[in-house]
Motif scaffolding. Structure first.
Motif, PDB file in Angstrom:
ATOM      1  N   SER A  32       0.809  -1.215   0.000  1.00 35.65           N
ATOM      2  CA  SER A  32       0.000   0.000   0.000  1.00 35.65           C
ATOM      3  C   SER A  32       0.843   1.266   0.000  1.00 35.65           C
ATOM      4  N   HIS A  59      -5.303   4.671   3.054  1.00 39.80           N
ATOM      5  CA  HIS A  59      -4.104   4.435   2.243  1.00 39.80           C
ATOM      6  C   HIS A  59      -3.965   2.965   1.849  1.00 39.80           C
ATOM      7  N   ARG A  93      -7.663   5.505  -1.189  1.00 40.42           N
ATOM      8  CA  ARG A  93      -6.453   5.608  -2.011  1.00 40.42           C
ATOM      9  C   ARG A  93      -6.508   6.773  -3.003  1.00 40.42           C
TER      10      ARG A  93
END
Length: 536
Positions: A332, A461, A416
């Motif tokens: 990530s 995230h 994201r």
């Protein structure tokens, strides 16, 4: 007369040495202060005190060197000044307008009252804005590198500028002109002997951690540590049968809970345990627990190392490596290339027959399959509009007030977004039942994160579903691992019962069109976690 030189002191320069030597030989009378005025101090210099700030921090971009290395370098640097020198550690206390006063008191306490500094017996040497903290206390200031006056002009490079120059230029250090011309031999000796150049360049290239060595600036550590402790026994019980005695490493060890339970196993009594943790606050907790005697085995060691882009253990040295809830963070925060590097590094570190136990979240098979997601609209308010918040607490309060359905739209906007991810969906109503039509992967991403309102920004995230279990096995086998049959992907019963059931349903089509509920069928709950036992 004392000289006080506060700073982090990771690198010392030729200019600093010449400046201090001049003050010792020629005296303070003609020295010019920060305003360009003669100091007119008759007393000779009796000692210089290096106040080493952020002394409790290391292996970060702002503080790459540990205190003991900085102290060694300072003593070497000051050995020929012609007067005494002292090294006094000053722990980080965050941003404080009273830091100057704290430093003076800390010096007195650390030296058992030997050094009682005040504005009458001490001159402060400082070229940064920190100077105001000491000026407000009445201290006279010598500017060292700074040209006297209000302008930000300097006679030479500052130490931190030299470090930034070193990391921005990957030429061999013996061909780096700033290093050759500006750095004092004492720093060169220590940097060479301890491989500091390579370490500093690695820290600055690391996308995982921030300047002060934390994985993410948005995490609430109180709730995070509490969660880690609460699930420690579950994680250990799931992995205990696969641990092989010998050198045992736990990468991303958090507060050391897994290692603590492992040290209580009689079959591992002769083993050595190594906890690796990059987040400074968690690493500090590990050491505090060791001092408190929380670990039954005395051979427990904690390291702050970057496990993503390099080895943390010698090649072929480990019998067991354990990771939990870590690999998805590497994917990530740093991307696929670094995840593949992480996998390769763990293979290199294991001895023949050694095992990597990797426990983490996992994506479903058929991730891109289109599904119909039903979410409860009546378990909270129906506010789907975008909003801004003045604090994490305010955001959490709002998110907690929303229905499971309404919260999805906040997730869709936030998930994201820094990576420009576009979560695509359409709305469809069938027989008065509202559905979100989207990929199974995106449905699972939302269900797995919708309740993490404490750390919402941090969780946004993170991707959980980038690989399915079969994709994980293939990636490990390509490196050379053999996957034990006991490896598995599964649906966590607690998560299903407490977070999915009665709040959501996943449906899929059974015909070419979905115009009635008879055209859909309920899908079994997708997998949430995996346990991978990979043997070298």
């Amino acid at each position: 007369m004392y000289l006080l030189l506060p700073g982090r002191h990771h690198l010392l320069t030729r200019f600093q040495h010449e400046y201090l030597s001049m003050l010792g030989k020629e005296g303070l009378w003609g020295a010019v202060d920060i305003y360009g005025k003669d100091l007119e101090v008759k007393e000779k210099v009796t000692a210089v005190i290096f106040a080493v700030t952020s002394a409790n921090h290391y292996s970060t971009r702002r503080n790459p060197l540990p205190l003991y290395q900085r102290a060694m370098m300072i003593q070497d640097f000051s050995s020929d000044l012609g007067y005494s020198s002292y090294v006094v550690p000053i722990d980080d206390v965050g941003h404080s307008e009273h830091f100057g006063q704290y430093t003076i008191k800390k010096i007195e306490a650390e030296t058992d009252g030997l050094l009682r500094l005040n504005s009458d017996n001490t001159i402060v040497l400082c070229s940064t804005p920190v100077v105001k903290l000491y000026e407000d206390l009445g201290f006279r200031i010598l500017p060292v590198e700074k040209i006297p006056g209000k302008k930000e002009e300097y006679l030479t490079k500052l130490p931190w500028q030299i470090i930034e120059g070193i990391v921005s230029d990957d030429r061999p250090i013996d061909k780096h002109l700033e290093y050759i011309n500006y750095v004092h031999p004492a720093s060169k000796r220590l940097w060479k002997e301890y491989g500091v150049v390579e370490k500093v360049r690695l820290l600055f290239s690391d996308a995982v951690v921030g300047e002060d060595g934390d994985l993410t600036e948005t995490r609430n550590y109180n709730s995070y540590v509490r969660e880690m402790d609460e699930i420690a026994e579950l994680k250990f019980n799931e992995t205990r049968d696969f641990i092989r005695p010998g050198r045992i490493g736990d990468i991303g060890c958090a507060v050391g809970s897994w290692i603590k339970l492992a040290t209580e196993e009689s079959g591992l009594a002769e083993s050595d345990f190594y906890g690796v943790e990059i987040a400074r606050k968690l690493y500090d907790i590990c050491h505090q627990r060791k001092e408190n005697g929380d670990f039954q085995n005395t051979n427990v060691f904690f390291l702050r190392k970057n496990a993503v882009t390099g080895l943390v253990f010698p090649k072929s040295s480990m019998k067991t490596i354990h990771t939990s809830s870590l690999t998805h963070e590497i994917e990530s925060y740093t991307g696929r290339k670094n995840l593949l590097s992480f996998i390769q590094n763990r293979y290199e570190e294991l001895s023949l027959g050694g095992v990597w136990i990797n426990r983490d979240v996992v994506g479903p098979e058929d991730k891109e399959k289109e599904v119909y997601l039903w979410l409860d609209e009546k378990d909270g308010i129906a506010d789907t509009d975008a909003k801004s918040f003045s604090s994490k607490e305010e955001k959490k309060k709002h998110l907690d007030s929303l229905s499971t359905y309404a919260r999805f739209f906040h997730f869709q906007r936030d998930f994201r977004k820094e990576q420009n991810y576009q979560l695509k969906y359409t709305l469809k109503t069938i027989e008065e039942k509202s559905f979100l039509v989207l990929s199974l992967k995106d449905a699972c991403e939302y269900l797995s994160k919708k309740d993490y309102t404490d750390n919402w920004d941090s969780e946004m995230h993170e991707s959980f579903c980038y690989w399915s279990f079969s994709e994980w096995k293939t990636s490990l086998e390509e490196v050379g691992f053999k996957i034990q049959n006991s490896s598995r992907a599964y649906s966590n019963p607690w998560i299903i019962e407490n977070r999915y059931q009665n709040k959501s349903e996943i449906w899929e089509t059974v015909s070419t069109s979905a115009n009635s509920l008879s055209d859909l069928k309920l899908v079994s709950w997708p997998v949430t976690n995996m346990l991978l036992i990979a043997v070298k």
